[in-house]
Design an enzyme around this catalytic site. Structure first.
Site, PDB file in Angstrom:
ATOM      1  N   HIS A 177      42.063  -9.289  17.303  1.00 14.26           N
ATOM      2  CA  HIS A 177      41.856  -9.023  18.336  1.00 14.26           C
ATOM      3  C   HIS A 177      39.844  -8.510  19.077  1.00 14.26           C
ATOM      4  CE1 HIS A 177      42.898 -10.643  22.456  1.00 14.26           C
ATOM      5  NE2 HIS A 177      42.850  -9.614  23.008  1.00 14.26           N
ATOM      6  N   ASP A 210      51.390  -7.711  30.730  1.00 15.12           N
ATOM      7  CA  ASP A 210      50.159  -8.526  30.442  1.00 15.12           C
ATOM      8  C   ASP A 210      49.257  -9.671  31.067  1.00 15.12           C
ATOM      9  OD1 ASP A 210      46.904  -7.912  29.723  1.00 15.12           O
ATOM     10  OD2 ASP A 210      47.329  -9.297  27.504  1.00 15.12           O
ATOM     11  N   ARG A 246      43.075  -9.721  36.603  1.00 13.19           N
ATOM     12  CA  ARG A 246      41.628  -9.270  36.109  1.00 13.19           C
ATOM     13  C   ARG A 246      40.766  -9.856  36.440  1.00 13.19           C
ATOM     14  NH1 ARG A 246      43.125  -5.882  30.638  1.00 13.19           N
ATOM     15  NH2 ARG A 246      40.751  -5.345  31.383  1.00 13.19           N
ATOM     16  N   SER A 260      45.514  -3.083  28.315  1.00  8.06           N
ATOM     17  CA  SER A 260      45.443  -5.212  28.461  1.00  8.06           C
ATOM     18  C   SER A 260      45.738  -5.462  26.524  1.00  8.06           C
ATOM     19  CB  SER A 260      44.499  -5.589  28.556  1.00  8.06           C
ATOM     20  OG  SER A 260      44.883  -6.908  28.049  1.00  8.06           O
ATOM     21  N   LYS A 320      49.447  -5.807  24.068  1.00  5.92           N
ATOM     22  CA  LYS A 320      50.001  -7.899  23.919  1.00  5.92           C
ATOM     23  C   LYS A 320      50.016  -7.388  21.788  1.00  5.92           C
ATOM     24  CE  LYS A 320      46.295  -9.993  24.921  1.00  5.92           C
ATOM     25  NZ  LYS A 320      45.404  -9.401  26.044  1.00  5.92           N
TER      26      LYS A 320
HETATM   27  N1  URA Z   1      41.243  -8.740  25.483  1.00  5.46           N
HETATM   28  C1  URA Z   1      42.145  -8.374  26.712  1.00  5.46           C
HETATM   29  O1  URA Z   1      43.470  -9.499  25.697  1.00  5.46           O
HETATM   30  N2  URA Z   1      42.518  -7.742  27.434  1.00  5.46           N
HETATM   31  C2  URA Z   1      41.030  -7.265  28.179  1.00  5.46           C
HETATM   32  O2  URA Z   1      41.344  -6.107  29.174  1.00  5.46           O
HETATM   33  C3  URA Z   1      39.508  -7.167  27.280  1.00  5.46           C
HETATM   34  C4  URA Z   1      39.815  -7.979  26.293  1.00  5.46           C
END
Ligand code: URA
Length: 435
Positions: A82, A161, A168, A183, A187
């Site tokens: 990620h 999320d 956001r 966040s 996930k």
């Molecule tokens: N990627 C995400 O999944 N969440 C964030 O807050 C920033 C980048």
């Protein structure tokens, strides 16, 4: 408990208990706390910050807002990557097929565009028919059949999320270490992985601009993953300029396919190979990162990674002809050039502004309900350190509507800093955390 009291508490710099955070997250996920109260709490949190205990409680509350999946029926290691996000950051579309072609499984839950950055889901949806909203049963089936499946947060997995991320995006509450950690990790910990590679961006196009803050975020996320029994490593990587040469949804699909065909921009190729190498190593497919790098190169050169992407697109309902025919992607009707007004060397860019300009042209959302225009894009012709002559093209803009073209062009033009001295080269990969 009342949401209004918790907003006031955070506004006045208070520290929430675990119960208070659970109340906010479960109430918002169930629709009992409205968007306007959550927005106010997010802004208070953005301004006042979260303690380590609050971040841990928030991450866990968001993780347990939905199902934590596992794949006992699929043998072998599951790994994911990620990124904290940046401009032109499309590596997920490249890594997932490389690593799946290497024999590991990549159950990837990604996000949509966030702030000035593009999202993996929106990019994939540029491919006609591509379904990023698979049911959990289909997610399992696709993952089992081809080793990779890319979806968004759902009503079943990481629903908190899903809702908070979208809020956001349009309330300027992204750039906060605690909110980003919760966040991302909510996930990633929900998707049944054994190991996680994090790409934490730093620089003018990153949410967390300063390197020391990016390291703090990386440490927080690596510790969170390890606490939950997952292997994790974070690479702190450069976002002082766009990654690759193209930004915008259709354009980024094309550039990813180019890398899978052994072509594409050098920085994008290098970062994709490094991140894949770490995934292959943490997933115990190779004995070292070096071996992982070699395997990634082999899978690209043999066409196996490209073939894997072809299959993955088809299994998720996408028109897999895109692999060989880019004209089926939505395209913008018009193009304009942004030219340099001076000569010298490109010393720096205000990279975030490129993402903002792209969003203004339709490549991002200003409100939750907005539709993305996947055809709009930017092509960057110069890298930091390149020589630039007055009148040379710095950026080609691909656009459909010219309503905000003048403002977007000006933002792009003003984002280049051209000096008489060649700047020192910057490293693409700045540091490793958790290795
Ligand atoms: N990627 C995400 O999944 N969440 C964030 O807050 C920033 C980048």
């Amino acid at each position: 408990m009342r949401a209004v009291d918790l907003i006031r508490k955070k506004r006045d710099s208070g520290e929430h208990s675990r119960d208070e955070i659970n109340f906010l997250i479960s109430g918002y996920t169930r629709g009992e706390i409205p968007d306007y109260q959550m927005s106010a709490w997010l802004m208070a949190t953005w301004i006042r910050g979260l303690s380590r205990a609050e971040i841990a409680a928030l991450t866990e509350a968001m993780l347990h807002s939905g199902e934590v999946v596992s794949f006992p029926e699929i043998a072998g290691k599951k790994v994911d990557k990620h990124s904290t996000g940046g401009v032109g950051d499309k590596t997920s579309l490249i890594l997932a097929p490389i690593v799946a072609a290497g024999g590991l499984h990549v159950p990837m839950i990604s996000g949509r565009g966030l702030g000035h950055t593009g999202g993996t889901l929106d990019k994939l949806e540029a491919i006609p028919g591509f379904n990023t909203a698979l049911t959990l049963a289909d997610f399992r089936r696709v993952l089992g059949e081809c080793g990779m499946a890319l979806i968004g947060q759902t009503a079943e997995i990481a629903p908190a999320d899903k809702k908070i991320y979208a809020l956001r995006d349009v309330t300027s509450t992204v750039e906060n270490v605690g909110l980003i950690c919760a966040s991302i990790m909510s996930k990633k910990l929900a998707e049944g992985i054994d190991a996680l590679v994090l790409d934490v961006k730093t620089g003018s196009g990153a949410f967390i601009e300063k390197e020391e803050d990016a390291v703090r975020l990386a440490e927080l996320m690596v510790e969170t993953a390890q606490r939950m029994g997952k292997k994790a490593v974070a690479l702190i990587t450069d976002m002082d300029q766009p990654l690759g040469r193209l930004a915008g949804h259709s354009h980024e699909v094309i550039e990813s396919l180019e890398v899978l065909k052994g072509r594409g921009a050098a920085d994008l190729r290098d970062l994709s190979s490094e991140l894949s190498a770490w995934m292959l190593y943490l997933g115990e497919r190779t004995k070292s990162v070096d071996e992982g790098r070699e395997l990634a190169q082999k899978l690209l050169a043999s066409g196996e990674a490209l073939e894997k992407f072809h299959r993955g697109i088809a299994l998720q309902g996408g028109d897999a002809r895109v692999v060989y025919d880019y004209s089926i992607l939505p395209q913008a009707k018009n193009r304009a050039e942004v030219k340099s007004t001076t000569s010298g060397f490109l010393a720096a860019t205000n990279c975030m502004e490129f993402g903002v300009a792209l969003a203004m042209l339709g490549g991002g959302r200003e409100k939750k309900e907005d539709k993305i225009d996947p055809g709009v894009g930017l092509e960057f012709h110069k890298r930091i350190g390149d020589r630039v002559s007055a009148g040379e093209t710095l950026v080609t803009i691909f656009y459909n509507s010219d309503t905000k073209l003048a403002e977007a062009t000006q933002r792009i033009q003003e984002s280049f800093s051209i000096t008489s001295q060649r700047p020192e080269p910057k490293k693409l990969i700045r540091r490793l955390v958790g290795a």
